[in-house]
Design an enzyme around this catalytic site. Structure first.
Site, PDB file in Angstrom:
ATOM      1  CB  CYS A   1      43.064  34.731  48.250  1.00  0.00           C
ATOM      2  SG  CYS A   1      41.780  35.470  47.285  1.00  0.00           S
TER       3      CYS A   1
ATOM      4  CG  HIS B   1      42.714  36.833  43.645  1.00  0.00           C
ATOM      5  ND1 HIS B   1      43.326  36.693  44.870  1.00  0.00           N
ATOM      6  CD2 HIS B   1      43.738  36.957  42.740  1.00  0.00           C
ATOM      7  CE1 HIS B   1      44.632  36.716  44.730  1.00  0.00           C
ATOM      8  NE2 HIS B   1      44.909  36.873  43.446  1.00  0.00           N
TER       9      HIS B   1
END
Length: 597
Positions: free
Chosen positions: A86, A153
């Site tokens: 990610c 993130h």
């Protein structure tokens, strides 16, 4: 009759949408945006979705009719590559650079910085280097309103790592890795940390607790579109909708979906997979609602719509959600195609070959320069992007650009590994998790099929996505042929196949002939210029790669110190809470140490 009743149940009132789509008079006032010469850019990103979990690839296990309608109406990106995890993937998207190259600056707290190793765990004090210019900053400087809805993130230990400090005018969502789908909390079980992680811009937001987060994010994206239309200015919209779905939530209750959605998939016997199908289905409906909002706001004609996943799905192991990367090898966090190949589709009225499968290799870092070119934005050459501008090739359907891609070069222990592609050749060296997830983990389920699949094309053609896009770019689409072209098939297994042993030596694959990475050609080519040139290029990248910026966990992050909120704790420490937090951290450490004794 049962099929028709079922279709009516799940169609979300497609006949009503058709009535609206054909432009019949309605009494409702709808905001209409003024047109801009620059297109609206709408990116919808799934999190941890399997390569085969969009039904335009051919699976009938559960359908994704809105995503499929976008794919068949536009261009299927059959060879879009992301990073295997990610944080590196999102870093590449927003910077246009390989994760090994982000942070080309001398910083006071480090030397050179990279984003290639693993992900940012919530308790780690690092992020995307603040000197890196993001896609949001570039588009905002060129007159766009920039909005991020959903996951970030890319760092939160300092406020200047967060979205509205990195080029986004607006953010609603969470800063860390994932959250609970209903209470928006993140639990780090190894440290017993648990805290709320959901914000609107810089303020903690609790208004949506107990609401399903996929719907919350969709509502916010629709609201952004509607509000943008109501402003009636010439500004274009850049909207990045980063969904949580279908990523697993906290370990105690990882698979979550509304009961009515789960009931739709009662034919799936496996409990976890039934919930996964429901999570993907709600995501698919989100795509439909976004397209509807654009159409009703008169923004669709002048928009570019992109759907993709940030990486392959985790079929097994940590955060497993039963995703299928069939027929590809491996899964998330590995060097294999199942980790890095993303199922994606894009639509624009500018494309000359709508309703096609584009086989050009493309890297997620190419999206920044490609979309910038679509918007008439010139990229400063001093940014030294790794991404290529493929807008002309995409617009006109060319597939002749030979692309080299550094998928990953991660030399950190305990799992050093790399994957590199140039044209049809792919090199793999090393792997992750001791190789236990290196096999062909996904499967094409045929025993449990979505009841809608018997009238698949009718389902697609009754979606709001299909109806609205056909209104703008009408034309014959051979859905069956496109679905067949989008399939990926493994080469036939023969006795001459040589296995890849990535811990012992490099592996070489002809990825065009062998997309499933079954036959290792290293022994055949190891002394040839084919392999030696590739290996030399890999060594060049490896030598120039920046050291990973990962930092050790910081116990001062504990949400307990900040009213049970995940926040930019390093800034909080520097302000009023600093001394108290530090004392409390020391006390906790001492007490824990005493208990262990």
């Amino acid at each position: 009759m049962a099929i028709l009743n079922y279709l009516f149940k799940i169609s979300n009132h497609a006949p009503i949408r058709l009535f609206l789509a054909v432009g019949l008079t309605v009494t409702m006032a709808v905001p209409v945006a003024e047109t801009s010469s620059r297109p609206n850019i709408i990116i919808i990103m799934a999190d941890d979705m399997g390569f085969d979990d969009v039904s335009f690839r051919g699976s009938n296990n559960f359908l994704t009719p809105n995503i499929d309608a976008l794919a068949y109406s536009g261009v299927i990106l059959n060879n879009l590559y992301a990073a295997p995890m990610c944080t590196p993937s999102r870093s590449a998207l927003l910077t246009g650079k390989y994760p090994i190259n982000t942070g080309d600056f001398e910083l006071s707290f480090c030397c050179k910085i990279g984003m290639q190793h693993y992900v940012i765990v919530n308790d780690e004090p690092w992020g995307l280097p603040v000197e890196e210019k993001t896609m949001a900053e570039i588009f905002r400087e060129n007159g766009y309103r920039t909005s991020l809805v959903g996951k970030w993130h890319l760092g939160m230990s300092q406020r200047n790592f967060t979205p509205t400090e990195r080029g986004f005018d607006y953010h609603l969502g969470y800063l860390g890795a994932y959250v609970d789908y209903y209470d928006q909390s993140y639990e780090q079980t190894s440290k017993t940390y648990r805290g709320h992680d959901f914000r609107e811009n810089l303020k903690s937001n609790h208004e949506h607790v107990n609401q399903y987060v996929t719907d919350v994010l969709t509502d916010a994206a629709v609201r952004e579109i509607q509000n943008h239309a109501m402003r009636k200015n010439s500004q274009s919209l850049f909207l990045l909708l980063n969904h949580l779905a279908p990523h697993a939530a906290n370990d105690g209750n990882p698979m979550q979906a509304p009961a009515d959605e789960v009931e739709t998939f009662e034919y799936i016997r496996n409990h976890t997979h039934r919930y996964y199908a429901a999570m993907v289905s709600r995501l698919d409906k989100s795509v439909g609602r976004v397209v509807e909002a654009l159409a009703e706001s008169n923004m669709l004609q002048n928009s570019i719509l992109l759907y993709l996943s940030d990486n392959g799905g985790p079929t097994e192991g940590m955060h497993a959600n039963t995703a299928s990367n069939y027929p590809l090898r491996g899964q998330k966090y590995s060097p294999w195609e199942g980790a890095i190949r993303s199922s994606a589709a894009i639509w624009s009225a500018e494309f000359e070959h709508l309703g096609s499968v584009w086989k050009q290799q493309m890297y997620i870092g190419d999206l920044l320069p490609t979309l910038a070119a679509a918007a008439g934005i010139s990229i400063d050459p001093d940014l030294h992007l790794d991404g290529l501008n493929l807008w002309s090739a995409l617009k006109y359907g060319y597939e002749s650009v030979e692309r080299e891609i550094v998928h990953v070069i991660d030399e950190e222990l305990p799992d050093p590994f790399l994957a590199f592609t140039r044209g049809k050749w792919k090199v793999v060296r090393g792997t992750t998790n001791g190789g236990i997830f290196d096999g062909w983990l996904g499967e094409r389920v045929t025993a449990e099929v979505d009841p809608r699949s018997v009238v698949y094309e009718d389902v697609i053609k009754n979606t709001s996505v299909w109806l609205h896009l056909q209104t703008i770019s009408a034309g014959e689409r051979n859905i069956s042929a496109l679905r067949e072209q989008a399939k990926v098939e493994c080469a036939s297994v023969t006795s001459e196949i040589v296995p890849c042993l990535p811990f012992e030596s490099p592996c070489l694959f002809d990825i065009e002939a062998d997309p499933c990475e079954q036959n290792n050609l290293y022994d055949e080519y190891k002394n040839s210029t084919v392999f030696l040139d590739l290996w030399e290029r890999i060594q060049q990248f490896s030598i120039q790669a920046h050291s990973p910026n990962n930092k050790p966990a910081d116990p001062a992050c504990n949400p307990l110190f900040y009213h049970n909120e995940w926040t930019w704790w390093q800034d909080e420490q520097a302000n009023n809470a600093g001394p108290n937090v530090r004392i409390f951290v020391v006390l906790v450490f001492v007490l824990n140490s005493w208990w262990l004794l």
